[in-house]
Design an enzyme around this catalytic site. Structure first.
Site, PDB file in Angstrom:
ATOM      1  N   GLY A  67      -9.407   5.008   6.233  1.00  0.00           N
ATOM      2  CA  GLY A  67      -9.145   3.577   6.402  1.00  0.00           C
ATOM      3  C   GLY A  67      -8.906   3.325   7.874  1.00  0.00           C
ATOM      4  O   GLY A  67      -7.854   3.653   8.384  1.00  0.00           O
ATOM      5  N   HIS A  68      -9.890   2.820   8.558  1.00  0.00           N
ATOM      6  CA  HIS A  68      -9.770   2.601   9.998  1.00  0.00           C
ATOM      7  C   HIS A  68      -9.558   1.106  10.273  1.00  0.00           C
ATOM      8  O   HIS A  68     -10.429   0.286   9.991  1.00  0.00           O
ATOM      9  CB  HIS A  68     -11.018   3.127  10.723  1.00  0.00           C
ATOM     10  CG  HIS A  68     -11.136   4.624  10.631  1.00  0.00           C
ATOM     11  ND1 HIS A  68     -12.229   5.327  11.013  1.00  0.00           N
ATOM     12  CD2 HIS A  68     -10.247   5.544  10.187  1.00  0.00           C
ATOM     13  CE1 HIS A  68     -12.020   6.627  10.811  1.00  0.00           C
ATOM     14  NE2 HIS A  68     -10.820   6.770  10.307  1.00  0.00           N
ATOM     15  N   ASP A  97      -4.549   8.923   9.974  1.00  0.00           N
ATOM     16  CA  ASP A  97      -3.847   7.668  10.297  1.00  0.00           C
ATOM     17  C   ASP A  97      -3.304   7.641  11.718  1.00  0.00           C
ATOM     18  O   ASP A  97      -2.284   6.994  11.984  1.00  0.00           O
ATOM     19  CB  ASP A  97      -2.689   7.406   9.311  1.00  0.00           C
ATOM     20  CG  ASP A  97      -3.145   7.484   7.872  1.00  0.00           C
ATOM     21  OD1 ASP A  97      -4.227   6.962   7.587  1.00  0.00           O
ATOM     22  OD2 ASP A  97      -2.426   8.070   7.046  1.00  0.00           O
ATOM     23  N   LYS A 142      -7.273   6.061  14.836  1.00  0.00           N
ATOM     24  CA  LYS A 142      -8.625   6.367  15.325  1.00  0.00           C
ATOM     25  C   LYS A 142      -9.485   5.113  15.414  1.00  0.00           C
ATOM     26  O   LYS A 142     -10.279   4.966  16.327  1.00  0.00           O
ATOM     27  CB  LYS A 142      -9.305   7.386  14.406  1.00  0.00           C
ATOM     28  CG  LYS A 142      -8.684   8.759  14.479  1.00  0.00           C
ATOM     29  CD  LYS A 142      -9.366   9.733  13.542  1.00  0.00           C
ATOM     30  CE  LYS A 142      -9.120   9.433  12.084  1.00  0.00           C
ATOM     31  NZ  LYS A 142      -7.740   9.659  11.635  1.00  0.00           N
ATOM     32  N   ASN A 169     -12.100   7.559   1.568  1.00  0.00           N
ATOM     33  CA  ASN A 169     -10.674   7.924   1.627  1.00  0.00           C
ATOM     34  C   ASN A 169     -10.097   7.493   2.981  1.00  0.00           C
ATOM     35  O   ASN A 169      -8.898   7.292   3.126  1.00  0.00           O
ATOM     36  CB  ASN A 169     -10.446   9.433   1.405  1.00  0.00           C
ATOM     37  CG  ASN A 169     -11.373  10.322   2.224  1.00  0.00           C
ATOM     38  OD1 ASN A 169     -12.297   9.848   2.861  1.00  0.00           O
ATOM     39  ND2 ASN A 169     -11.132  11.615   2.189  1.00  0.00           N
ATOM     40  N   GLN A 215      -9.780  11.219   8.756  1.00  0.00           N
ATOM     41  CA  GLN A 215      -8.623  12.082   8.454  1.00  0.00           C
ATOM     42  C   GLN A 215      -8.146  12.787   9.737  1.00  0.00           C
ATOM     43  O   GLN A 215      -8.247  12.210  10.800  1.00  0.00           O
ATOM     44  CB  GLN A 215      -8.939  13.087   7.329  1.00  0.00           C
ATOM     45  CG  GLN A 215      -9.110  12.447   5.963  1.00  0.00           C
ATOM     46  CD  GLN A 215     -10.497  11.909   5.717  1.00  0.00           C
ATOM     47  OE1 GLN A 215     -11.484  12.561   6.008  1.00  0.00           O
ATOM     48  NE2 GLN A 215     -10.599  10.713   5.202  1.00  0.00           N
TER      49      GLN A 215
HETATM   50  P1  IMP Z   1      -8.593  13.126  -0.645  1.00  0.00           P
HETATM   51  O1  IMP Z   1      -9.242  13.127   0.687  1.00  0.00           O
HETATM   52  O2  IMP Z   1      -8.649  11.779  -1.318  1.00  0.00           O
HETATM   53  O3  IMP Z   1      -9.087  14.225  -1.525  1.00  0.00           O
HETATM   54  O4  IMP Z   1      -7.023  13.404  -0.428  1.00  0.00           O
HETATM   55  C1  IMP Z   1      -6.545  14.667   0.028  1.00  0.00           C
HETATM   56  C2  IMP Z   1      -5.385  14.500   0.979  1.00  0.00           C
HETATM   57  O5  IMP Z   1      -5.842  13.908   2.182  1.00  0.00           O
HETATM   58  C3  IMP Z   1      -4.260  13.587   0.474  1.00  0.00           C
HETATM   59  O6  IMP Z   1      -3.022  14.056   0.958  1.00  0.00           O
HETATM   60  C4  IMP Z   1      -4.571  12.259   1.119  1.00  0.00           C
HETATM   61  O7  IMP Z   1      -3.432  11.445   1.256  1.00  0.00           O
HETATM   62  C5  IMP Z   1      -5.101  12.725   2.460  1.00  0.00           C
HETATM   63  N1  IMP Z   1      -6.016  11.771   3.086  1.00  0.00           N
HETATM   64  C6  IMP Z   1      -7.308  11.555   2.777  1.00  0.00           C
HETATM   65  N2  IMP Z   1      -7.835  10.623   3.575  1.00  0.00           N
HETATM   66  C7  IMP Z   1      -6.872  10.262   4.427  1.00  0.00           C
HETATM   67  C8  IMP Z   1      -6.829   9.356   5.534  1.00  0.00           C
HETATM   68  O8  IMP Z   1      -7.806   8.715   5.902  1.00  0.00           O
HETATM   69  N3  IMP Z   1      -5.631   9.260   6.171  1.00  0.00           N
HETATM   70  C9  IMP Z   1      -4.565   9.992   5.826  1.00  0.00           C
HETATM   71  N4  IMP Z   1      -4.561  10.864   4.821  1.00  0.00           N
HETATM   72  C10 IMP Z   1      -5.703  10.995   4.122  1.00  0.00           C
END
Ligand code: IMP
Length: 422
Positions: A39-40, A12, A15, A37, A220
């Site tokens: 979100g841009h 977050d 990017k 997962n 991420q």
């Molecule tokens: P997962 O990627 O859904 O397995 O989540 C694992 C961890 O990564 C959790 O703490 C999520 O909140 C975090 N996470 C995954 N994708 C993002 C993202 O795009 N931004 C921020 N945190 C993320």
């Protein structure tokens, strides 16, 4: 120069905006890891566009957008996203999707949910099946995008996997997912995606040879990396620079430049240690001012000051060449701005600048803080670095001096034009 753009914190970092700003200078924009997962968020001609799977270059008509093999793909989500941006007036014609992207199945999502709910210490995953889909890849049983293009192959591979996972789901109190409930949809999505499917390993290497400029878009952030992040509170892929090679098939020699994105403060969603976290009124103010709510899940983000110990670690393991500092304007109204310069071990009283990502260590450190005077003015319309208030320039200079990397871009608002290039 072929450039990797990656988040240096817990995701977050902004990017999407950074890549959208930089994308004009590139011919190809590539996602190399993660899935929906991510979100841009991009603001383009007054339109807010949130991308989860599509590369952020998709809004530029001349850019080739590639979803490379390191990305896990939920085909329903991808088709929806393609339709969404078409409805917003953009054309995804230049999209390429690797035939070797692992596919996220509905059982993966259900597994993610039941595992998370039954975990003693919660990771706070996005509940989208990311972890289980990557587990299938390392377990050598993944279903790939290419398998969506042949119903018999898909069924032969997915059925035993589905049965196997259903046992685990049911034993943890979850709901069984029948393959019959989604096979038609998945095959239908395969048909819709077919025009984009190709061998991106070869297309990317041909672009490299043709000297096209390639931008590699991380999702991420470094501190969520499966190998180098704050394990187990991490995602299941490598946002770090090594993920570029395994996630695309481009060699390390292709990487000429690494731009690290960092907020002017820090946020985190989900569980896990966060040494510079704020928990008081300042936190609420920062969260509201920065609109710190997840683009994917809407969850309020945890917020804190900029952590230079963590930032140095992220820079070190990725060979970061320059920093794109985002959301500096969010600090406009603060009387004082703080940064974490070291950690104090609360057990021994020792101070240090080592970022040991283990939970046991980070939960027991106290941040050592340096305080700066705030600039207390609106910087959103400033176009030149020299026009920034002195206090803001001093803050940036201190960051540069501490991490020994220049801050070359500064974002002072959500719009594409609200970016200062130094
Ligand atoms: P997962 O990627 O859904 O397995 O989540 C694992 C961890 O990564 C959790 O703490 C999520 O909140 C975090 N996470 C995954 N994708 C993002 C993202 O795009 N931004 C921020 N945190 C993320």
């Amino acid at each position: 120069m072929n450039t990797v753009v990656m988040g240096l914190q817990w995701g977050d970092e902004g990017k999407g905006k950074a890549i959208d700003y930089l994308a004009n200078d590139y011919d190809v924009v590539v996602r190399y890891q993660g899935g929906h997962n991510a979100g841009h968020t991009i603001y383009f001609q007054d339109k807010k566009v949130v991308l989860h799977l599509l590369p952020s270059g998709i809004l530029s008509p001349h850019t080739i957008s590639v979803i490379a093999n390191g990305v896990v793909v939920n085909p329903v989500q991808l088709v929806e996203e393609i339709e969404q941006i078409r409805n917003q007036g953009f054309q995804p014609d230049n999209l390429q999707l690797s035939s070797f992207c692992p596919v996220i199945l509905p059982v993966h999502q259900e597994l993610d949910i039941v595992f998370e709910d039954s975990r003693y210490v919660k990771i706070g995953t996005t509940r989208r099946g990311i972890g289980p889909a990557y587990e299938d890849l390392t377990g050598r049983r993944a279903i790939f995008v290419k398998d969506l293009l042949d119903r018999d192959i898909f069924y032969k591979k997915a059925k035993p996997l589905n049965d196997y996972y259903n046992q685990k789901i049911v034993s943890r109190g979850g709901k069984e997912v029948s393959i019959d409930s989604y096979i038609d949809t998945y095959i239908e999505m395969g048909k819709k995606l077919k025009p984009f499917v190709c061998n991106t390993l070869y297309s990317l290497n041909s672009y490299l040879k043709a000297k096209k400029r390639i931008l590699l878009e991380g999702a991420q952030g470094v501190l969520l990396d499966i190998n180098f992040g704050t394990y187990p509170f991490v995602t299941s892929s490598n946002p770090t620079v090594g993920g570029v090679c395994t996630g695309t098939g481009l060699s390390h020699k292709a990487i000429e430049n690494v731009i690290g994105i960092s907020k002017a403060y820090t946020t985190r969603v989900g569980g896990g240690p966060f040494p510079s976290e704020l928990l008081d009124d300042e936190a609420n103010f920062l969260r509201e001012k920065g609109n710190e709510y997840g683009a994917t899940t809407g969850r309020p983000r945890r917020v804190g000051w900029l952590d230079l110990v963590a930032l140095k670690y992220a820079i070190m393991i990725n060979g970061v060449d320059s920093i794109f500092l985002t959301k500096l304007d969010v600090l406009d109204e603060f009387d004082q701005i703080k940064v974490v310069t070291a950690y104090e071990d609360t057990k021994t009283g020792e101070q240090g600048i080592i970022f040991d990502p283990s939970f046991e260590y980070l939960e027991n450190v106290k941040p050592v803080i340096k305080t700066f005077k705030g600039w207390k003015s609106n910087i959103g319309d400033i176009k030149q670095f020299q026009s920034l208030p002195l206090e803001a320039r001093q803050y940036i200079a201190y960051i540069e001096e501490s991490v020994e990397v220049p801050v070359n871009y500064i974002s002072v608002g959500t719009g594409r034009h609200q970016t200062i290039q130094k």
